[in-house]
Scaffold this motif. Structure first.
Motif, PDB file in Angstrom:
ATOM      1  N   THR A 148     -17.934 -28.252 -83.208  1.00  0.00           N
ATOM      2  CA  THR A 148     -16.642 -27.571 -83.162  1.00  0.00           C
ATOM      3  C   THR A 148     -15.562 -28.419 -83.837  1.00  0.00           C
ATOM      4  O   THR A 148     -14.756 -27.903 -84.613  1.00  0.00           O
ATOM      5  CB  THR A 148     -16.248 -27.279 -81.699  1.00  0.00           C
ATOM      6  OG1 THR A 148     -17.292 -26.534 -81.086  1.00  0.00           O
ATOM      7  CG2 THR A 148     -14.959 -26.505 -81.610  1.00  0.00           C
ATOM      8  N   MET A 149     -15.554 -29.719 -83.557  1.00  0.00           N
ATOM      9  CA  MET A 149     -14.565 -30.606 -84.173  1.00  0.00           C
ATOM     10  C   MET A 149     -14.748 -30.652 -85.698  1.00  0.00           C
ATOM     11  O   MET A 149     -13.779 -30.636 -86.443  1.00  0.00           O
ATOM     12  CB  MET A 149     -14.686 -32.023 -83.582  1.00  0.00           C
ATOM     13  CG  MET A 149     -14.340 -32.098 -82.104  1.00  0.00           C
ATOM     14  SD  MET A 149     -12.619 -31.745 -81.780  1.00  0.00           S
ATOM     15  CE  MET A 149     -11.877 -33.246 -82.336  1.00  0.00           C
ATOM     16  N   PHE A 150     -16.009 -30.684 -86.147  1.00  0.00           N
ATOM     17  CA  PHE A 150     -16.291 -30.702 -87.578  1.00  0.00           C
ATOM     18  C   PHE A 150     -15.799 -29.413 -88.233  1.00  0.00           C
ATOM     19  O   PHE A 150     -15.173 -29.441 -89.298  1.00  0.00           O
ATOM     20  CB  PHE A 150     -17.793 -30.892 -87.808  1.00  0.00           C
ATOM     21  CG  PHE A 150     -18.188 -30.929 -89.253  1.00  0.00           C
ATOM     22  CD1 PHE A 150     -17.858 -32.011 -90.050  1.00  0.00           C
ATOM     23  CD2 PHE A 150     -18.883 -29.877 -89.828  1.00  0.00           C
ATOM     24  CE1 PHE A 150     -18.215 -32.048 -91.382  1.00  0.00           C
ATOM     25  CE2 PHE A 150     -19.233 -29.904 -91.164  1.00  0.00           C
ATOM     26  CZ  PHE A 150     -18.906 -30.997 -91.951  1.00  0.00           C
ATOM     27  N   ALA A 151     -16.051 -28.270 -87.588  1.00  0.00           N
ATOM     28  CA  ALA A 151     -15.609 -26.986 -88.127  1.00  0.00           C
ATOM     29  C   ALA A 151     -14.082 -26.920 -88.206  1.00  0.00           C
ATOM     30  O   ALA A 151     -13.523 -26.418 -89.196  1.00  0.00           O
ATOM     31  CB  ALA A 151     -16.146 -25.844 -87.270  1.00  0.00           C
ATOM     32  N   ARG A 152     -13.407 -27.445 -87.204  1.00  0.00           N
ATOM     33  CA  ARG A 152     -11.938 -27.460 -87.229  1.00  0.00           C
ATOM     34  C   ARG A 152     -11.420 -28.340 -88.369  1.00  0.00           C
ATOM     35  O   ARG A 152     -10.439 -28.002 -89.025  1.00  0.00           O
ATOM     36  CB  ARG A 152     -11.392 -27.972 -85.897  1.00  0.00           C
ATOM     37  CG  ARG A 152     -11.503 -26.980 -84.782  1.00  0.00           C
ATOM     38  CD  ARG A 152     -10.887 -27.515 -83.510  1.00  0.00           C
ATOM     39  NE  ARG A 152     -11.163 -26.616 -82.399  1.00  0.00           N
ATOM     40  CZ  ARG A 152     -11.298 -26.999 -81.147  1.00  0.00           C
ATOM     41  NH1 ARG A 152     -11.158 -28.267 -80.820  1.00  0.00           N
ATOM     42  NH2 ARG A 152     -11.552 -26.124 -80.213  1.00  0.00           N
ATOM     43  N   ALA A 153     -12.064 -29.478 -88.582  1.00  0.00           N
ATOM     44  CA  ALA A 153     -11.638 -30.372 -89.656  1.00  0.00           C
ATOM     45  C   ALA A 153     -11.827 -29.714 -91.018  1.00  0.00           C
ATOM     46  O   ALA A 153     -10.943 -29.791 -91.881  1.00  0.00           O
ATOM     47  CB  ALA A 153     -12.433 -31.683 -89.585  1.00  0.00           C
ATOM     48  N   ILE A 154     -12.967 -29.054 -91.231  1.00  0.00           N
ATOM     49  CA  ILE A 154     -13.214 -28.349 -92.494  1.00  0.00           C
ATOM     50  C   ILE A 154     -12.179 -27.246 -92.693  1.00  0.00           C
ATOM     51  O   ILE A 154     -11.640 -27.080 -93.791  1.00  0.00           O
ATOM     52  CB  ILE A 154     -14.643 -27.764 -92.517  1.00  0.00           C
ATOM     53  CG1 ILE A 154     -15.685 -28.885 -92.464  1.00  0.00           C
ATOM     54  CG2 ILE A 154     -14.866 -26.849 -93.703  1.00  0.00           C
ATOM     55  CD1 ILE A 154     -15.672 -29.782 -93.688  1.00  0.00           C
ATOM     56  N   LYS A 155     -11.884 -26.510 -91.643  1.00  0.00           N
ATOM     57  CA  LYS A 155     -10.901 -25.435 -91.731  1.00  0.00           C
ATOM     58  C   LYS A 155      -9.523 -25.993 -92.074  1.00  0.00           C
ATOM     59  O   LYS A 155      -8.801 -25.432 -92.895  1.00  0.00           O
ATOM     60  CB  LYS A 155     -10.846 -24.659 -90.409  1.00  0.00           C
ATOM     61  CG  LYS A 155      -9.897 -23.501 -90.427  1.00  0.00           C
ATOM     62  CD  LYS A 155      -9.898 -22.754 -89.106  1.00  0.00           C
ATOM     63  CE  LYS A 155      -8.870 -21.642 -89.132  1.00  0.00           C
ATOM     64  NZ  LYS A 155      -8.698 -21.027 -87.834  1.00  0.00           N
ATOM     65  N   ALA A 156      -9.163 -27.109 -91.434  1.00  0.00           N
ATOM     66  CA  ALA A 156      -7.853 -27.719 -91.701  1.00  0.00           C
ATOM     67  C   ALA A 156      -7.756 -28.202 -93.144  1.00  0.00           C
ATOM     68  O   ALA A 156      -6.721 -28.029 -93.793  1.00  0.00           O
ATOM     69  CB  ALA A 156      -7.610 -28.872 -90.737  1.00  0.00           C
ATOM     70  N   VAL A 157      -8.815 -28.784 -93.661  1.00  0.00           N
ATOM     71  CA  VAL A 157      -8.827 -29.241 -95.052  1.00  0.00           C
ATOM     72  C   VAL A 157      -8.689 -28.040 -95.985  1.00  0.00           C
ATOM     73  O   VAL A 157      -7.920 -28.076 -96.957  1.00  0.00           O
ATOM     74  CB  VAL A 157     -10.115 -30.040 -95.354  1.00  0.00           C
ATOM     75  CG1 VAL A 157     -10.281 -30.273 -96.849  1.00  0.00           C
ATOM     76  CG2 VAL A 157     -10.092 -31.355 -94.601  1.00  0.00           C
ATOM     77  N   GLY A 158      -9.413 -26.966 -95.674  1.00  0.00           N
ATOM     78  CA  GLY A 158      -9.326 -25.760 -96.496  1.00  0.00           C
ATOM     79  C   GLY A 158      -7.932 -25.143 -96.469  1.00  0.00           C
ATOM     80  O   GLY A 158      -7.405 -24.723 -97.501  1.00  0.00           O
TER      81      GLY A 158
END
Length: 177
Positions: A148-158
């Motif tokens: 979940t944390m990884f997905a949030r980080a990818i989303k934030a970068v995007g």
């Protein structure tokens, strides 16, 4: 009513079988407990996977020989009620703790788990252990948290890149005006 030798052997065999499978044991003093309170405890015990039995201490001591609960043999004195947790370690603790709330005569005397004996106050600790479903839910949460944390980080970068591109596209339009 006195038991004959074959009845005693059956009781010991039954308790030995239960003790071999059990996760934890609580022996509690029950003198002064009413029939209605005992009936309610037995009902709750059946529902929660706890084997509850009042048996002579000498028979209980024989039954726990060779099990993790043999460490409790020396403390098996006086009128005791034996509660063995069969499905999860904290079930007997929750049963005795809940029953003791409405019955000041019911007092834990022995708590044994994993070949170790603990003071009676450890009923609270045992009762606070999570149920199997709660433990599985906590495990699932721990396992999914990094993803979940990884997905949030990818989303934030995007989102940051999309926001930066929109700002850059707006700048040339402002300069030409």
């Amino acid at each position: 009513m006195a038991l004959n030798l074959s009845q005693k052997q059956e009781v010991v065999a039954e308790l030995a079988d239960v003790a071999a499978k059990a996760h934890s044991l609580i022996a509690a003093e029950y003198a002064g407990t009413t029939v209605a309170q005992m009936t309610a405890m037995r009902k709750q015990a059946r529902e929660t996977g706890v084997f509850l039995k009042v048996v002579k201490n000498t028979l209980a001591a024989r039954a726990v020989e060779g099990t993790d609960f043999a460490v409790a043999k020396d403390q098996m004195t006086g009128p005791l009620l034996y509660a063995f947790s069969l499905e999860e370690p904290g079930a007997a603790g929750r049963l005795i703790k809940d029953a003791a709330k409405g019955n000041d005569k019911l007092k834990a005397k022995v708590v044994a788990i994993g070949g170790e004996i603990f003071p009676a106050s450890h009923v609270e600790v045992l009762a606070s252990l999570p149920t199997r479903d709660q433990a599985l839910a906590m495990l699932a949460r721990v396992l999914t948290e990094p993803v979940t944390m990884f997905a949030r980080a990818i989303k934030a970068v995007g989102e940051k890149q999309d926001g930066g591109a929109a700002a850059e596209a707006a700048e040339p339009a402002a300069e030409t005006a």
